[in-house]
Design an enzyme around this catalytic site. Sequence first.
Site, short mmCIF file in Angstrom:
data_model
loop_
_atom_site.label_atom_id
_atom_site.label_comp_id
_atom_site.label_asym_id
_atom_site.label_seq_id
_atom_site.Cartn_x
_atom_site.Cartn_y
_atom_site.Cartn_z
N LYS A 96 0.47 -0.95 -0.01
CA LYS A 96 -0.13 0.05 0.19
C LYS A 96 1.41 1.66 -0.09
CE LYS A 96 -4.28 -2.44 2.43
NZ LYS A 96 -3.83 -3.52 2.18
O1 LIG Z 1 -9.07 -3.17 2.09
C1 LIG Z 1 -8.50 -4.08 1.92
C2 LIG Z 1 -7.09 -4.02 1.45
C3 LIG Z 1 -6.28 -4.88 2.17
N1 LIG Z 1 -5.99 -6.07 3.59
C4 LIG Z 1 -5.31 -6.70 2.93
O2 LIG Z 1 -5.54 -7.99 2.93
C5 LIG Z 1 -5.78 -9.04 4.36
C6 LIG Z 1 -6.49 -9.69 4.48
O3 LIG Z 1 -6.58 -10.21 5.40
P1 LIG Z 1 -7.46 -10.60 6.40
O4 LIG Z 1 -6.75 -12.33 7.03
O5 LIG Z 1 -8.26 -12.13 4.97
O6 LIG Z 1 -8.66 -10.72 7.34
C7 LIG Z 1 -5.15 -7.87 4.85
O7 LIG Z 1 -3.39 -8.19 4.74
C8 LIG Z 1 -4.86 -6.72 4.70
O8 LIG Z 1 -4.01 -5.93 4.93
C9 LIG Z 1 -7.60 -6.17 3.49
O9 LIG Z 1 -7.75 -6.15 4.25
N2 LIG Z 1 -8.28 -5.24 2.99
#
Ligand SMILES: O=c1ccn([C@@H]2O[C@H](COP(=O)(O)O)[C@@H](O)[C@H]2O)c(=O)[nH]1
Length: 278
Positions: A96
Amino acid sequence: MESFGARLHRAVRERGPLCVGIDPHPALLARWGLTDDVDGLDRFARTVVDALGDRVAVVKPQSAFFERFGSHGVAVLESTIRQLRDRGSLVLLDVKRGDIGSTVHAYASAYLEPSSPMYVDAVTASPFLGVGSLTPMFELAAEHGGGVFVLALTSNPEGATVQRATTADGRTVAQAVIDEIAQLNAGAEPLGSIGAVIGATVGETGCDLSAINGPLLAPGLGAQGATAADLRVVFGTNLSAVLPSYSREVLGAGPDAEALRAAADRAVADCRAALAMS
Ligand SMILES: O=c1ccn([C@@H]2O[C@H](COP(=O)(O)O)[C@@H](O)[C@H]2O)c(=O)[nH]1
């Protein structure tokens, strides 16, 4: 080199519509019987690579969980990226990044320049300084067949205040981001290389996604509460380029490799059904 959009299109066709995140949360390290240190981090990442690197279309290491261990953690990240490349999955580094253009140029070199130790297929980027400030990333991505996923409507509840706010011309901020991405992807076949991040948790977007012609990364499935069925609510008829993303939901099945593979296979099956792909 072939464009990221074309490579992603093929990977999804061959391996199914799934991105799995490598997010070594301290709680997951403990659950896997690993120590919360660089050794635990390395074992965690290697286990995911060995189980899924030759199986899922895209693997998304979350940089924060590696950076937390300083330079040694970053070394594990670099090694993880190399191992994933060898296994054939596309690597999307979730960092990001975003800044003024001259600094974005340095970020672009770090992630999208083939000679860099952290060279990946695609990165996530923040448009808070304006989508145009990310131009050095778009240019380097175009030069070397890379991709950039720009945050548009993020999966966290706090995002809406900014992203659904209305701009001077009446569009939402998210729509303005999407429209700029659409311009960058215009005419690309089979798919543009600049994607948008739109969380599976956001409900109806109120956005017109019909012209974006790029991949739509959908995090928020599983641990954040969204299900594959929510993808239809969020993306409506724009389902063909949706890339569903799970981290904790799949990782929670580890450390057993077969259990990780089974969790990823279930996720692919759920997403194929929701996206009506065969
Ligand atoms: O809008 C967003 C952008 C990035 N993320 C990232 O994805 C994963 C989600 O992890 P989970 O364990 O499936 O919840 C995490 O690395 C976030 O930084 C997001 O969740 N939302």
